[in-house]
Design a protein around this motif. Structure first.
Motif, PDB file in Angstrom:
ATOM      1  N   ILE A   1      99.277  -4.177  18.731  1.00 30.77           N
ATOM      2  CA  ILE A   1      97.950  -4.234  19.341  1.00 30.77           C
ATOM      3  C   ILE A   1      97.932  -3.265  20.524  1.00 30.77           C
ATOM      4  CG2 ILE A   1      96.246  -5.669  20.510  1.00 30.77           C
ATOM      5  CD1 ILE A   1      96.645  -6.340  17.573  1.00 30.77           C
ATOM      6  N   ASP A   2      97.087  -2.244  20.405  1.00 29.98           N
ATOM      7  CA  ASP A   2      96.995  -1.174  21.402  1.00 29.98           C
ATOM      8  C   ASP A   2      96.036  -1.585  22.522  1.00 29.98           C
ATOM      9  OD1 ASP A   2      97.440   1.313  22.479  1.00 29.98           O
ATOM     10  OD2 ASP A   2      96.785   2.413  20.704  1.00 29.98           O
ATOM     11  N   ASP A   3      96.256  -1.028  23.712  1.00 31.23           N
ATOM     12  CA  ASP A   3      95.329  -1.229  24.845  1.00 31.23           C
ATOM     13  C   ASP A   3      95.073  -2.705  25.101  1.00 31.23           C
ATOM     14  OD1 ASP A   3      95.194   1.499  24.558  1.00 31.23           O
ATOM     15  OD2 ASP A   3      93.176   1.531  23.722  1.00 31.23           O
ATOM     16  N   PHE A   4      96.115  -3.518  24.954  1.00 26.68           N
ATOM     17  CA  PHE A   4      95.927  -4.972  25.037  1.00 26.68           C
ATOM     18  C   PHE A   4      95.319  -5.369  26.380  1.00 26.68           C
ATOM     19  CE2 PHE A   4      97.135  -9.325  26.018  1.00 26.68           C
ATOM     20  CZ  PHE A   4      96.757  -9.973  24.856  1.00 26.68           C
TER      21      PHE A   4
ATOM     22  N   ALA B   1     104.953  -1.384  27.559  1.00 30.64           N
ATOM     23  CA  ALA B   1     104.045  -1.000  28.635  1.00 30.64           C
ATOM     24  C   ALA B   1     103.618   0.451  28.429  1.00 30.64           C
ATOM     25  CB  ALA B   1     104.723  -1.162  29.985  1.00 30.64           C
ATOM     26  N   GLU B   2     102.311   0.699  28.456  1.00 28.87           N
ATOM     27  CA  GLU B   2     101.779   2.051  28.285  1.00 28.87           C
ATOM     28  C   GLU B   2     101.555   2.717  29.640  1.00 28.87           C
ATOM     29  OE1 GLU B   2      98.088   0.888  25.742  1.00 28.87           O
ATOM     30  OE2 GLU B   2      98.837   2.785  24.954  1.00 28.87           O
ATOM     31  N   GLY B   3     101.680   4.025  29.686  1.00 31.11           N
ATOM     32  CA  GLY B   3     101.299   4.770  30.883  1.00 31.11           C
ATOM     33  C   GLY B   3     102.242   4.605  32.059  1.00 31.11           C
TER      34      GLY B   3
HETATM   35 MG    MG Z   1      96.854   2.594  24.279  1.00 30.28          MG
END
Ligand code: MG
Ligand code: C2E
Ligand code: MG
Ligand code: MG
Length: 278
Positions: A178-181, A235-237
């Motif tokens: 699941i992206d951008d959760f 964790a993104e970014g």
């Molecule tokens: Mg994302």
């Protein structure tokens, strides 16, 4: 009309924005020809295991370099592709590239060479989507466990359409993230209905995690939520060392971000990570 703002980022000036950038029709007509004109490329960004520092996977991120417009970010052209239906051609092209790359790495016996690919809600809604994925995997003869699909929460809003597709993908052996959760419009109940392997914490919760107590609380809670549900978490970014150490302390397994690498060309990936046999 485009100016290099450094680090390979280009932006249109406002005056031209009305004439060119905002003219979706024009962009759409160029996008329609982007594949045959060889203007699209798949770039890859490594995902890092925070405990070992090793790469666990790569995310495929699409890049478009057009003669007239220069570099256009996916944030701009993916919505146009979705609206016009071109996303189905582009999505298939990306998946084909990714599977061919996986086949190459698999043949060279590179371990840890998994790829995560972004799937638009529109693609996911197609009845035969999982069948197409399966055909592609079989055509290249790759192990399905090397492939991961990233979908956003909004793609799950339409429950009945997508649950069968996701179950099919899961049964094929593909992983689901699941992206951008935490940024979409859906309830947590989908976490128990869908066969989800990994939660990706949106970058907006990570970017100032070292100074913003609320973001830290949210990120920590998402990490615990994922683990309590038996899921992995990324964790993104992540851009700073301090953010990585906070995440590691909070038990986050994986991270992705400019701290480690931007998305780069396949040649750079092969040169950097696969030039020596491991
Ligand atoms: Mg994302
Ligand atoms: P996403 O899947 O959430 O991808 C993460 C985005 O964050 C990427 O932007 C990546 O370059 C950027 N990013 C990664 N690390 C950092 C960081 O440390 N700091 C900052 N500021 N940004 C970071 P990108 O490549 O511009 O892609 C934007 C979105 O476009 C993606 O978000 C995804 O939703 C969509 N997209 C990209 N490629 C594809 C594709 O092949 N198919 C579909 N359907 N969508 C795609
Ligand atoms: Mg993604
Ligand atoms: Mg996104």
């Amino acid at each position: 009309y485009v100016k290099d703002h450094g680090r390979g980022h280009f932006r249109f000036y406002e005056k031209e924005m009305d004439a060119i950038y905002l003219n979706e029709m024009v962009m759409e007509s160029y996008l329609r020809r982007a594949i045959e004109l060889n203007e699209l490329k798949v770039y890859y960004q490594p995902q890092i295991d925070l405990r070992t520092g090793q790469i666990s996977s790569f995310e495929a991120l699409l890049r478009w370099n057009n003669k007239k417009f220069g570099f256009i970010s996916p944030g701009q052209f993916i919505p146009i592709a979705e609206k016009s239906g071109i996303i189905h051609n582009i999505g298939e092209w990306v998946l084909d590239n990714v599977c061919r790359q996986l086949k190459e790495w698999q043949d060279k016996r590179y371990r840890k060479a998994r790829i995560a690919v972004n799937i638009s809600p529109k693609e996911l809604k197609m009845e035969d989507f999982s069948k197409k994925v399966k055909q592609k995997i079989d055509a290249y003869g790759i192990s399905p466990s090397l492939l991961e699909v990233e979908i956003t929460e909004n793609a799950l809003a339409n429950m009945e359409d997508t649950i069968q597709t996701l179950n099919n993908l899961k049964n094929i052996g593909v992983s689901i993230s699941i992206d951008d959760f935490g940024t979409g419009y859906s309830s947590l109940s989908y976490l128990k209905r869908y066969p989800i392997d990994t939660i990706k914490i949106d970058r907006s919760f990570i970017q100032d995690i070292e100074s913003d107590e609320k973001n830290k609380a949210i990120a920590t809670t998402i990490i615990n939520l994922a683990h309590n549900l038996g899921m992995d978490v990324i964790a993104e970014g992540v851009e700073k060392d301090l953010q990585a150490s906070i995440l590691l302390n909070a038990n986050c397994q994986k991270a992705q971000g400019y701290l480690y690498s931007r998305a780069v060309s396949i040649d750079e990936i092969n040169e950097k990570y696969f030039s020596k046999r491991t």
